[in-house]
Design a protein around this motif. Sequence first.
Motif: not given
Length: 466
Positions: A26-31, A398-402, A450-457
Motif C-alpha cells: 500500500e505504499m505510495p509511489i514517487f517515480d 552499501g546500505l540497503l536501508g538507505s 525498511m521496506v517502506q522506506d525503500i518503497c517511498f520514504n
Amino acid sequence: MSDFYGENFMLPTLAARKLYHDYAKEMPIFDYHNHLPIQEIYEDKRYDTITELWLNDDHYKWRAMRVAGIPEQYITGSASALDKFKMWGRTVEKLIGCPLYYWTHLELNRYFGIAEPLTEGSAESIFHRANEMLKTPEYSARALLRRMNVRALCTTDDPADDLALHLKLKGEDMGFKVLPAFRPDSALNIAAQDFASYMERLGRSAGIAVTSMDSLFQALNACMNRFERAGCLLSDHGFVDFGYTLDHSQAQTALERALSGQPVSEAQALSYKSALLDFLAGEYTRRNWGMQIHTGAMRNTNSRGRRETGFVNGYDSVGAATDPHQLAVFFNQLYEHHMLPNTVLYSLNPVDNPMLATMAVNFCDGEIPGKVQLGSGWWFNDTVRGIERQLDEAIENGLLGSFVGMLTDSRSFTAFTRHEFFRRILCRKLGQLIEDGEYPAEQMDAVGRMVQDICFNNAARFFHLQ
C-alpha cells in the motif's frame, strides 16, 4: 505450484508475503525518473486502443517483436491497431521469464482486471475488452496514475524547454505532483552535429546569447531558475562513456570552435564537459537538487533501422564499463569543494555495479543516509536477475536501508506496475534471508519499516519531496 495470478505471486515464503502485504503493497509511489509526455498529462489524454497505450512508444516491446521475427509494419509501421496487438500477443507467448511477460500480465490484471494469458489467440478478445474500458473516464492519463497511488513523478526535460505545461499544472490538485527533471545532455554534447543550433535555442530560452563559457553558465542558471519555479528537485545526466579531467583550460576554446562549426579535439571536448559538469554540480548543490548519472549505454547502433523507424527505435545495447578513475576524480573534486549533491549512480553495464556501489560509499557523510548510492537496475537490468544483482550490491557493499528504490524510466502510463514487480522481488529477497535464519524473525517489523522506506520514504527524503 504457485498461482501466476495469485496474491502471492513471486512470494514463496511466509516472511516475504508478510513483508509485501503488510508493509510494501500500500505504499505510495514517487517515480522520480520517467519519460512520460507532459502534454498527455496536461490534456488528461484518453486512449483509443490498448495498442496506442502499450505499443506506440515502447521500444522494449519493439525489440522483443523484432527478435520474434515480426515484420516492422506490425511494430512501428502502418498495420492496424488490432493486427499490431495480435503480433504482440504472438510475441508474448514466447517471453517466458522475461520481464516483459511479467509486466504485460501485471498491467492487464491491475489496470483492466484481466487474469488470463495474452496469446495470439486471445489477443483480439483482450483488445476489444480493454478498448471498451479505455472509453471510460477511469482510464484517462491522470486516472491511470491515480489508480496506482502515484504521489509524485518527475518527467525528463531539456534546459531549453519552456515548462509552460508544468507551470500550469503546478497549481492543479490532481492527487499527485508532476515535476520536471533537468536533463542537460544536449548542452554537454559538444561533439553533436546540431550543437551550435542547440546553443542558439538555449540562448533564446534564457534570453542570454551563448558566446562564452561565462554566458553559457548564465544561460543555464536562468533555465534552472525556471525549473526551480516549476518545482524541480533533481537533474539527470546520460553518458555513453563518462569522462572527466581537472584541466579545464581548453573549455573556452572548445566552445568557441563548436559554435563556429569547427572541429573540436577529444582533449578540448573533455575539458569543456568537465568545466560544465563542475558548474552544474555546484548549482545543484546550491539549489538542493539531486543528481542522477547514467552511464554504459550504446545507443542507435543500427543506422538503417534508425533512418527507417525514427530516433527512439530500440536499437541500443549495453556499452563499455565506466572508467572508475575518472569518476573518482570527479567526485573527489566536488567533495573537496563542498559541491557534491545527493547523487544516484546507474550503469547499463552490470559489470559496473560493484565499482559504483563501493565508489558511492567513499563520498557518503553524515549529511543524509546514502548521499551517493547505486541506483536501481536500469533498462536492460530491470529484470529479476538485474534487480537481484543490484540489491545484492546494495546489501553487501552499501546500505540497503538507505536505498531510494524503484523508478519506471518509461513513456507508458501503465508502467507503474514495475514498482510492484520490484517490491515483490525486494520482499522475496529479504524474506528469504529471514526464512534462512540469516536475520532474526523477531525483527520483522524493523525490516518492514525498511521496506517502506525503500518503497517511498527514502526517495521523498533524499530528493526533498514536500
